[in-house]
Design a protein around this motif. Structure first.
Motif, PDB file in Angstrom:
ATOM      1  N   UNK A   2       0.823  -1.196   0.000  1.00  0.00           N
ATOM      2  CA  UNK A   2       0.000   0.000   0.000  1.00  0.00           C
ATOM      3  C   UNK A   2       0.869   1.262   0.000  1.00  0.00           C
ATOM      4  N   UNK A   3       1.985   1.215   0.706  1.00  0.00           N
ATOM      5  CA  UNK A   3       2.868   2.367   0.801  1.00  0.00           C
ATOM      6  C   UNK A   3       3.357   2.797  -0.577  1.00  0.00           C
ATOM      7  N   UNK A   4       3.751   1.840  -1.414  1.00  0.00           N
ATOM      8  CA  UNK A   4       4.288   2.173  -2.732  1.00  0.00           C
ATOM      9  C   UNK A   4       3.224   2.839  -3.616  1.00  0.00           C
ATOM     10  N   UNK A   5       1.992   2.333  -3.556  1.00  0.00           N
ATOM     11  CA  UNK A   5       0.905   2.925  -4.340  1.00  0.00           C
ATOM     12  C   UNK A   5       0.615   4.347  -3.857  1.00  0.00           C
ATOM     13  N   UNK A   6       0.632   4.551  -2.559  1.00  0.00           N
ATOM     14  CA  UNK A   6       0.422   5.884  -2.006  1.00  0.00           C
ATOM     15  C   UNK A   6       1.525   6.844  -2.453  1.00  0.00           C
ATOM     16  N   UNK A   7       2.743   6.363  -2.493  1.00  0.00           N
ATOM     17  CA  UNK A   7       3.868   7.193  -2.919  1.00  0.00           C
ATOM     18  C   UNK A   7       3.721   7.615  -4.387  1.00  0.00           C
ATOM     19  N   UNK A   8       3.279   6.695  -5.245  1.00  0.00           N
ATOM     20  CA  UNK A   8       3.022   7.042  -6.650  1.00  0.00           C
ATOM     21  C   UNK A   8       1.974   8.140  -6.718  1.00  0.00           C
ATOM     22  N   UNK A   9       0.877   7.953  -5.994  1.00  0.00           N
ATOM     23  CA  UNK A   9      -0.213   8.933  -6.002  1.00  0.00           C
ATOM     24  C   UNK A   9       0.271  10.297  -5.515  1.00  0.00           C
ATOM     25  N   UNK A  10       1.082  10.325  -4.457  1.00  0.00           N
ATOM     26  CA  UNK A  10       1.584  11.597  -3.931  1.00  0.00           C
ATOM     27  C   UNK A  10       2.509  12.299  -4.915  1.00  0.00           C
ATOM     28  N   UNK A  11       3.359  11.541  -5.594  1.00  0.00           N
ATOM     29  CA  UNK A  11       4.288  12.138  -6.567  1.00  0.00           C
ATOM     30  C   UNK A  11       3.500  12.773  -7.706  1.00  0.00           C
ATOM     31  N   UNK A  12       2.538  12.039  -8.245  1.00  0.00           N
ATOM     32  CA  UNK A  12       1.744  12.565  -9.358  1.00  0.00           C
ATOM     33  C   UNK A  12       0.879  13.733  -8.888  1.00  0.00           C
ATOM     34  N   UNK A  13       0.265  13.596  -7.713  1.00  0.00           N
ATOM     35  CA  UNK A  13      -0.603  14.657  -7.192  1.00  0.00           C
ATOM     36  C   UNK A  13       0.155  15.959  -6.975  1.00  0.00           C
ATOM     37  N   UNK A  14       1.346  15.886  -6.364  1.00  0.00           N
ATOM     38  CA  UNK A  14       2.071  17.121  -6.089  1.00  0.00           C
ATOM     39  C   UNK A  14       2.470  17.826  -7.387  1.00  0.00           C
ATOM     40  N   UNK A  15       2.626  17.055  -8.448  1.00  0.00           N
ATOM     41  CA  UNK A  15       2.980  17.667  -9.738  1.00  0.00           C
ATOM     42  C   UNK A  15       1.755  18.290 -10.417  1.00  0.00           C
ATOM     43  N   UNK A  16       0.634  17.590 -10.360  1.00  0.00           N
ATOM     44  CA  UNK A  16      -0.555  18.097 -11.045  1.00  0.00           C
ATOM     45  C   UNK A  16      -1.295  19.156 -10.239  1.00  0.00           C
ATOM     46  N   UNK A  17      -1.333  19.014  -8.938  1.00  0.00           N
ATOM     47  CA  UNK A  17      -2.086  19.947  -8.092  1.00  0.00           C
ATOM     48  C   UNK A  17      -1.249  21.139  -7.632  1.00  0.00           C
ATOM     49  N   UNK A  18       0.062  21.017  -7.676  1.00  0.00           N
ATOM     50  CA  UNK A  18       0.964  22.045  -7.152  1.00  0.00           C
ATOM     51  C   UNK A  18       0.426  22.569  -5.815  1.00  0.00           C
ATOM     52  N   UNK A  19       0.496  21.742  -4.780  1.00  0.00           N
ATOM     53  CA  UNK A  19      -0.190  22.031  -3.526  1.00  0.00           C
ATOM     54  C   UNK A  19       0.397  23.172  -2.700  1.00  0.00           C
ATOM     55  N   UNK A  46       8.530   1.982  -8.644  1.00  0.00           N
ATOM     56  CA  UNK A  46       7.396   1.941  -7.720  1.00  0.00           C
ATOM     57  C   UNK A  46       6.253   1.104  -8.274  1.00  0.00           C
ATOM     58  N   UNK A  47       5.985   1.225  -9.574  1.00  0.00           N
ATOM     59  CA  UNK A  47       4.937   0.399 -10.189  1.00  0.00           C
ATOM     60  C   UNK A  47       5.314  -1.079 -10.071  1.00  0.00           C
ATOM     61  N   UNK A  48       6.586  -1.392 -10.295  1.00  0.00           N
ATOM     62  CA  UNK A  48       7.050  -2.763 -10.125  1.00  0.00           C
ATOM     63  C   UNK A  48       6.858  -3.252  -8.703  1.00  0.00           C
ATOM     64  N   UNK A  49       7.161  -2.398  -7.741  1.00  0.00           N
ATOM     65  CA  UNK A  49       6.994  -2.775  -6.337  1.00  0.00           C
ATOM     66  C   UNK A  49       5.525  -2.973  -5.972  1.00  0.00           C
ATOM     67  N   UNK A  50       4.645  -2.129  -6.511  1.00  0.00           N
ATOM     68  CA  UNK A  50       3.203  -2.287  -6.275  1.00  0.00           C
ATOM     69  C   UNK A  50       2.734  -3.615  -6.864  1.00  0.00           C
ATOM     70  N   UNK A  51       3.184  -3.916  -8.072  1.00  0.00           N
ATOM     71  CA  UNK A  51       2.814  -5.171  -8.724  1.00  0.00           C
ATOM     72  C   UNK A  51       3.275  -6.370  -7.902  1.00  0.00           C
ATOM     73  N   UNK A  52       4.511  -6.326  -7.444  1.00  0.00           N
ATOM     74  CA  UNK A  52       5.039  -7.430  -6.644  1.00  0.00           C
ATOM     75  C   UNK A  52       4.331  -7.538  -5.293  1.00  0.00           C
ATOM     76  N   UNK A  53       3.968  -6.399  -4.707  1.00  0.00           N
ATOM     77  CA  UNK A  53       3.196  -6.426  -3.453  1.00  0.00           C
ATOM     78  C   UNK A  53       1.865  -7.140  -3.672  1.00  0.00           C
ATOM     79  N   UNK A  54       1.214  -6.856  -4.814  1.00  0.00           N
ATOM     80  CA  UNK A  54      -0.074  -7.495  -5.123  1.00  0.00           C
ATOM     81  C   UNK A  54       0.104  -8.993  -5.342  1.00  0.00           C
ATOM     82  N   UNK A  55       1.161  -9.376  -6.029  1.00  0.00           N
ATOM     83  CA  UNK A  55       1.421 -10.802  -6.252  1.00  0.00           C
ATOM     84  C   UNK A  55       1.699 -11.508  -4.934  1.00  0.00           C
ATOM     85  N   UNK A  56       2.504 -10.885  -4.081  1.00  0.00           N
ATOM     86  CA  UNK A  56       2.819 -11.491  -2.787  1.00  0.00           C
ATOM     87  C   UNK A  56       1.596 -11.610  -1.883  1.00  0.00           C
ATOM     88  N   UNK A  57       0.603 -10.782  -2.126  1.00  0.00           N
ATOM     89  CA  UNK A  57      -0.612 -10.849  -1.320  1.00  0.00           C
ATOM     90  C   UNK A  57      -1.410 -12.119  -1.614  1.00  0.00           C
TER      91      UNK A  57
END
Length: 133
Positions: A1-18, A46-57
């Motif tokens: 979950x952490x890796x997916x959240x990190x992807x979302x935060x990186x993209x959000x901070x770029x698009x939203x310029x918070x 990070x996408x690779x890590x999210x994918x592997x986290x899902x597989x390990x689940x």
């Protein structure tokens, strides 16, 4: 979950310029120059890590998954460490506004690089231990 959240935060901070300056100017927290280069291997890792986290689940960790974890962790951690080493991670305009002209010491970036590499290495060791049973 952490890796997916990190992807979302990186993209959000770029698009939203918070971050907004006192003058109302919106800024990225991370250096916008990363989007023309170094952010892509970081996000791919990070996408690779999210994918592997899902597989390990849903599957037991195997040696093959551990090897893939090494690849994904390296794709994420090594470019991130390089960007931190070069002190190109944060947006200079953001740092200038937040710090009020104070310069971030080089030791901050050294510790950050060491931390990224140590956590990455620790995750790799953890995956191989899980694969052994």
């Amino acid at each position: 979950m952490w890796h997916a959240l990190l992807i979302a935060l990186i993209v959000w901070q770029h698009t939203a310029q918070p971050y907004r300056t006192d003058g109302g100017i919106r800024l990225d927290v991370l250096d916008p120059g990363l989007w023309s280069g170094w952010i892509w291997p970081i996000l791919a890792g990070l996408v690779g890590l999210v994918t592997l986290d899902a597989i390990r689940a849903v599957r037991v960790c195997s040696r093959a998954l551990a090897v893939w974890s090494v690849c994904a962790e390296a794709a994420f951690a090594l470019p991130l460490a390089w960007v931190l080493h070069r002190q190109e991670f944060f947006n200079p305009a953001f740092l200038s506004d937040v710090n009020g002209g104070w310069q971030t010491p080089d030791s901050f970036y050294t510790v950050a690089v060491a931390g990224v590499l140590a956590v990455g290495a620790g995750e790799v060791v953890k995956r191989f231990r899980e694969a052994r049973g």
